[in-house]
Scaffold this motif. Sequence first.
Motif, PDB file in Angstrom:
ATOM      1  N   THR A  16      -4.348  -2.559 -10.098  1.00 33.11           N
ATOM      2  CA  THR A  16      -4.869  -2.030 -10.313  1.00 33.11           C
ATOM      3  C   THR A  16      -4.868  -0.517  -9.453  1.00 33.11           C
ATOM      4  O   THR A  16      -5.005   0.554  -9.859  1.00 33.11           O
ATOM      5  CB  THR A  16      -6.426  -2.672  -9.806  1.00 33.11           C
ATOM      6  OG1 THR A  16      -6.771  -3.140 -10.546  1.00 33.11           O
ATOM      7  CG2 THR A  16      -7.499  -1.439  -9.347  1.00 33.11           C
ATOM      8  N   MET A  17      -4.043  -0.536  -8.105  1.00 31.01           N
ATOM      9  CA  MET A  17      -4.153   0.170  -7.538  1.00 31.01           C
ATOM     10  C   MET A  17      -2.457   1.053  -8.074  1.00 31.01           C
ATOM     11  O   MET A  17      -1.378   1.766  -7.238  1.00 31.01           O
ATOM     12  CB  MET A  17      -3.663  -0.575  -6.306  1.00 31.01           C
ATOM     13  CG  MET A  17      -4.717  -1.325  -5.369  1.00 31.01           C
ATOM     14  SD  MET A  17      -3.530  -1.860  -4.012  1.00 31.01           S
ATOM     15  CE  MET A  17      -3.488  -0.962  -2.904  1.00 31.01           C
ATOM     16  N   ARG A  57      -8.522  -7.768   1.983  1.00 32.92           N
ATOM     17  CA  ARG A  57      -8.881  -7.736   3.061  1.00 32.92           C
ATOM     18  C   ARG A  57      -7.598  -7.702   4.099  1.00 32.92           C
ATOM     19  O   ARG A  57      -7.286  -7.103   4.685  1.00 32.92           O
ATOM     20  CB  ARG A  57      -9.972  -7.907   3.768  1.00 32.92           C
ATOM     21  CG  ARG A  57     -11.082  -8.518   3.756  1.00 32.92           C
ATOM     22  CD  ARG A  57     -12.288  -7.304   4.111  1.00 32.92           C
ATOM     23  NE  ARG A  57     -12.407  -7.462   4.999  1.00 32.92           N
ATOM     24  CZ  ARG A  57     -13.274  -7.876   5.802  1.00 32.92           C
ATOM     25  NH1 ARG A  57     -14.155  -9.226   4.798  1.00 32.92           N
ATOM     26  NH2 ARG A  57     -13.793  -7.685   7.665  1.00 32.92           N
ATOM     27  N   GLN A  58      -6.382  -8.488   3.202  1.00 31.41           N
ATOM     28  CA  GLN A  58      -5.601  -8.274   4.552  1.00 31.41           C
ATOM     29  C   GLN A  58      -3.960  -7.324   3.821  1.00 31.41           C
ATOM     30  O   GLN A  58      -3.699  -6.729   4.231  1.00 31.41           O
ATOM     31  CB  GLN A  58      -5.287  -9.681   4.861  1.00 31.41           C
ATOM     32  CG  GLN A  58      -6.121  -9.803   5.574  1.00 31.41           C
ATOM     33  CD  GLN A  58      -5.762 -11.070   6.465  1.00 31.41           C
ATOM     34  OE1 GLN A  58      -5.500 -12.588   5.628  1.00 31.41           O
ATOM     35  NE2 GLN A  58      -7.134 -11.636   7.349  1.00 31.41           N
ATOM     36  N   LEU A  63      -1.971  -2.438   1.996  1.00 29.22           N
ATOM     37  CA  LEU A  63      -0.558  -1.697   1.097  1.00 29.22           C
ATOM     38  C   LEU A  63      -1.251  -0.313   0.678  1.00 29.22           C
ATOM     39  O   LEU A  63      -0.936   0.142  -0.153  1.00 29.22           O
ATOM     40  CB  LEU A  63       0.140  -2.601   0.055  1.00 29.22           C
ATOM     41  CG  LEU A  63       0.169  -4.056   0.427  1.00 29.22           C
ATOM     42  CD1 LEU A  63       0.165  -4.908  -1.316  1.00 29.22           C
ATOM     43  CD2 LEU A  63       1.813  -3.513   0.629  1.00 29.22           C
ATOM     44  N   SER A  64      -2.522  -0.348   0.851  1.00 28.76           N
ATOM     45  CA  SER A  64      -3.636   0.965   0.300  1.00 28.76           C
ATOM     46  C   SER A  64      -2.448   2.092   0.832  1.00 28.76           C
ATOM     47  O   SER A  64      -2.973   3.720   0.712  1.00 28.76           O
ATOM     48  CB  SER A  64      -4.502   1.279   0.050  1.00 28.76           C
ATOM     49  OG  SER A  64      -5.436   1.297   1.883  1.00 28.76           O
ATOM     50  N   ILE A  65      -2.231   1.900   2.169  1.00 28.97           N
ATOM     51  CA  ILE A  65      -1.071   3.610   2.675  1.00 28.97           C
ATOM     52  C   ILE A  65      -0.291   3.569   2.351  1.00 28.97           C
ATOM     53  O   ILE A  65       0.760   4.659   3.152  1.00 28.97           O
ATOM     54  CB  ILE A  65      -1.567   3.616   4.083  1.00 28.97           C
ATOM     55  CG1 ILE A  65      -0.729   2.773   5.053  1.00 28.97           C
ATOM     56  CG2 ILE A  65      -3.101   3.307   4.767  1.00 28.97           C
ATOM     57  CD1 ILE A  65      -0.280   2.445   6.583  1.00 28.97           C
ATOM     58  N   LEU A  66       0.021   2.544   1.481  1.00 24.01           N
ATOM     59  CA  LEU A  66       2.061   2.974   0.805  1.00 24.01           C
ATOM     60  C   LEU A  66       2.534   4.092   0.627  1.00 24.01           C
ATOM     61  O   LEU A  66       2.997   4.633   0.840  1.00 24.01           O
ATOM     62  CB  LEU A  66       1.873   1.608  -0.086  1.00 24.01           C
ATOM     63  CG  LEU A  66       3.800   1.719  -0.341  1.00 24.01           C
ATOM     64  CD1 LEU A  66       4.442   0.673   0.626  1.00 24.01           C
ATOM     65  CD2 LEU A  66       3.143   0.704  -1.639  1.00 24.01           C
ATOM     66  N   ILE A  86       3.761  -5.869   8.692  1.00 23.17           N
ATOM     67  CA  ILE A  86       4.493  -6.873   7.638  1.00 23.17           C
ATOM     68  C   ILE A  86       3.776  -6.513   6.030  1.00 23.17           C
ATOM     69  O   ILE A  86       5.622  -6.483   5.263  1.00 23.17           O
ATOM     70  CB  ILE A  86       4.108  -8.206   8.138  1.00 23.17           C
ATOM     71  CG1 ILE A  86       4.564  -8.485   9.784  1.00 23.17           C
ATOM     72  CG2 ILE A  86       4.434  -9.004   7.305  1.00 23.17           C
ATOM     73  CD1 ILE A  86       4.415  -9.605   9.815  1.00 23.17           C
ATOM     74  N   PRO A  87       3.075  -6.498   5.581  1.00 24.29           N
ATOM     75  CA  PRO A  87       2.815  -5.837   4.276  1.00 24.29           C
ATOM     76  C   PRO A  87       3.991  -4.696   3.868  1.00 24.29           C
ATOM     77  O   PRO A  87       4.374  -4.276   3.300  1.00 24.29           O
ATOM     78  CB  PRO A  87       1.779  -5.779   4.060  1.00 24.29           C
ATOM     79  CG  PRO A  87       0.757  -6.508   5.098  1.00 24.29           C
ATOM     80  CD  PRO A  87       1.750  -6.914   6.302  1.00 24.29           C
TER      81      PRO A  87
END
Length: 214
Positions: A16-17, A57-58, A63-66, A86-87
């Motif tokens: 989706t992202m 949530r984690q 990763l949404s700011i990758l 860490i992600p």
Amino acid sequence: MTNELWQRQLRDGLATMGLAFSEERQQGLLAFLALLNKWNRAYNLTAVRDERAMVSRQLLDSLSILSWVTTDHLLDVGAGGGLPGIPLAIALPERQFTLLDSNGKKTRFLNQCVLELGLKNVQVIHGRAEDCKPEQPFTQISSRAFTALENLVDWCGDLLANEGEFLAMKGQFPDDEVAALPAGWQVKSRHSLKVPGADGERHLLVIARADDSQ
């Protein structure tokens, strides 16, 4: 059942992202989440207790700011349970990440993650931001639910290169915090983050020194 659920949620969420991760990186993310879930029971690393919400949530939230991580060496302040550091480090193994936190229990957990997950690109520092003395300032510093923006630039401004920027992750857009930013700092850009499976608003604020203060 939890692992199968997490695998499906992660695979669907990444799709989706628009993120294409190898199976190895997906397994690394899930291994981190399992460690976080295990240690959270004793160390209170995160307020998220519902296993059905953890991927969103984690992992996906981190990763949404990758796409905004452009530096070769990112500092994550108030790293806590390793989010987003860490992600991001698992997703970007060719880049370096320094995770800073003043809580000894949390940095012990982070060091355990580095050891068990074989993260060669992660360094953990136990200490306060004000006491940190890096060899050279960072061009990007991330924070997630760490502190108010005013405190962020006050405590960590000396760690940021003159042309550097803070990547501050927030829930609802923090109008009051933006208004309270001290002179010499500005919101360079703001972005609404889309996190599959997450309720509520999520925002990224990119904060830099005002042009006339550099």
